[in-house]
Design an enzyme around this catalytic site. Structure first.
Site, PDB file in Angstrom:
ATOM      1  N   ASP A  95      56.715   7.816  54.786  1.00 13.73           N
ATOM      2  CA  ASP A  95      57.665   8.586  53.999  1.00 13.73           C
ATOM      3  C   ASP A  95      57.299   8.417  52.523  1.00 13.73           C
ATOM      4  O   ASP A  95      57.103   7.290  52.062  1.00 13.73           O
ATOM      5  CB  ASP A  95      59.086   8.059  54.259  1.00 13.73           C
ATOM      6  N   ASP A 117      59.351  20.709  51.518  1.00 12.93           N
ATOM      7  CA  ASP A 117      60.619  21.145  52.115  1.00 12.93           C
ATOM      8  C   ASP A 117      61.641  21.422  51.008  1.00 12.93           C
ATOM      9  O   ASP A 117      61.807  20.612  50.107  1.00 12.93           O
ATOM     10  CB  ASP A 117      61.157  20.069  53.061  1.00 12.93           C
TER      11      ASP A 117
HETATM   12  N1  SAM Z   1      51.606  21.027  52.901  1.00 17.31           N
HETATM   13  C1  SAM Z   1      51.555  21.767  54.155  1.00 17.31           C
HETATM   14  C2  SAM Z   1      51.289  23.218  53.902  1.00 17.31           C
HETATM   15  O1  SAM Z   1      51.440  23.660  52.735  1.00 17.31           O
HETATM   16  O2  SAM Z   1      50.918  23.929  54.834  1.00 17.31           O
HETATM   17  C3  SAM Z   1      52.837  21.549  54.991  1.00 17.31           C
HETATM   18  C4  SAM Z   1      54.105  22.072  54.387  1.00 17.31           C
HETATM   19  S1  SAM Z   1      55.537  21.662  55.351  1.00 17.31           S
HETATM   20  C5  SAM Z   1      56.742  22.819  54.834  1.00 17.31           C
HETATM   21  C6  SAM Z   1      56.132  20.191  54.568  1.00 17.31           C
HETATM   22  C7  SAM Z   1      55.568  18.918  55.190  1.00 17.31           C
HETATM   23  O3  SAM Z   1      55.980  17.802  54.407  1.00 17.31           O
HETATM   24  C8  SAM Z   1      56.072  18.647  56.607  1.00 17.31           C
HETATM   25  O4  SAM Z   1      54.974  18.387  57.455  1.00 17.31           O
HETATM   26  C9  SAM Z   1      56.981  17.429  56.445  1.00 17.31           C
HETATM   27  O5  SAM Z   1      57.009  16.619  57.601  1.00 17.31           O
HETATM   28  C10 SAM Z   1      56.363  16.737  55.259  1.00 17.31           C
HETATM   29  N2  SAM Z   1      57.307  15.909  54.508  1.00 17.31           N
HETATM   30  C11 SAM Z   1      58.547  16.255  54.109  1.00 17.31           C
HETATM   31  N3  SAM Z   1      59.136  15.245  53.457  1.00 17.31           N
HETATM   32  C12 SAM Z   1      58.253  14.226  53.434  1.00 17.31           C
HETATM   33  C13 SAM Z   1      58.284  12.911  52.905  1.00 17.31           C
HETATM   34  N4  SAM Z   1      59.371  12.447  52.291  1.00 17.31           N
HETATM   35  N5  SAM Z   1      57.205  12.134  53.053  1.00 17.31           N
HETATM   36  C14 SAM Z   1      56.091  12.603  53.694  1.00 17.31           C
HETATM   37  N6  SAM Z   1      56.002  13.845  54.220  1.00 17.31           N
HETATM   38  C15 SAM Z   1      57.072  14.649  54.093  1.00 17.31           C
END
Ligand code: SAM
Length: 214
Positions: A95, A117
């Site tokens: 995370d 997100d």
């Molecule tokens: N970056 C990629 C793209 O542009 O295709 C994926 C975008 S996706 C909407 C957002 C990703 O961020 C998800 O896989 C989610 O699990 C990850 N994510 C969200 N909050 C996070 C956090 N606090 N730490 C690590 N990863 C996170």
């Protein structure tokens, strides 16, 4: 990102030579892990890893670390490394809230935030990866001239992020509400979400920011 339980994901991740277990034990030692002093760029929330793998292929003189919260998503990035022959890539399941426990101040030169997100409810604003709260964390790991680079098709999140950058006292190097039709598009590597949303006709916003004059 839709999450499904992927049987065997954790085992696949552990067995991969690209994935890092117990990342806190690498804090301050990432140059040693890569075996060189090349700059380190990270992507926070890398999803299935399309962007970071392509960046690592194109730029062997940069070390890349992809961070993803969920094993069920990270495993897709791990699978993509099968035909990756470089030595400049590592992947971590963690995370981003814990990022200061994994990187020392000055250890990271660039942070990519791609299609983070949106957390649309006001009460969840602190969870947004471009909130002041997260900018403070990035401040504690970036080099003095380090940059964050943020892309999204979500205009509300982008406007929020521009405000947060200012509130945190960071300096906006550049920004655009339509990356693909701007002067900044040259060399742009598309992410999975970027491909999906730009195919639907959504303009892609991008900003670059830093903390000090360099
Ligand atoms: N970056 C990629 C793209 O542009 O295709 C994926 C975008 S996706 C909407 C957002 C990703 O961020 C998800 O896989 C989610 O699990 C990850 N994510 C969200 N909050 C996070 C956090 N606090 N730490 C690590 N990863 C996170």
């Amino acid at each position: 990102m839709r999450l499904r339980n992927v049987p065997g994901a954790k085992e696949t991740i552990i067995e991969s030579c690209f994935s890092i277990q117990e990342p806190e034990t690498y804090k301050g030692r990432w140059a040693e892990e890569f075996g060189n002093q090349n700059p380190i760029h990270i992507e926070v929330g890398m999803g299935k890893g399309k962007f970071i793998l392509e960046m690592a292929r194109r730029n062997p003189e940069v070390n890349y670390i992809g961070i993803e919260k969920y094993s069920s998503v990270l495993v897709r990035a791990v699978e993509k490394t099968e035909d990756f022959e470089g030595k400049n890539l590592r992947l971590i399941r963690m995370d981003a809230e814990d990022i200061e426990n994994v990187f020392e101040k000055g250890e990271v030169s660039r942070i990519y935030l791609n299609f983070s997100d949106p957390w649309p409810k006001d009460r969840h604003a602190k969870r947004r990866l471009t909130s002041v709260r997260f900018l403070e964390r990035y401040d504690n790991i970036l080099t003095s001239d380090g940059r964050i680079v943020f892309k999204t098709d979500n205009k509300d999140l982008f406007d929020f992020s521009l405000e947060q950058v200012e509130e945190a006292g960071w300096i906006l190097e550049n920004y655009t509400y339509d990356l693909h039709h701007s002067e900044y598009n040259e060399g742009n590597v598309m992410t999975e979400y970027e491909e999906k949303f730009s195919a639907k006709g959504n303009p892609i916003c991008r900003l670059t920011a830093y903390r000090h004059e360099s």
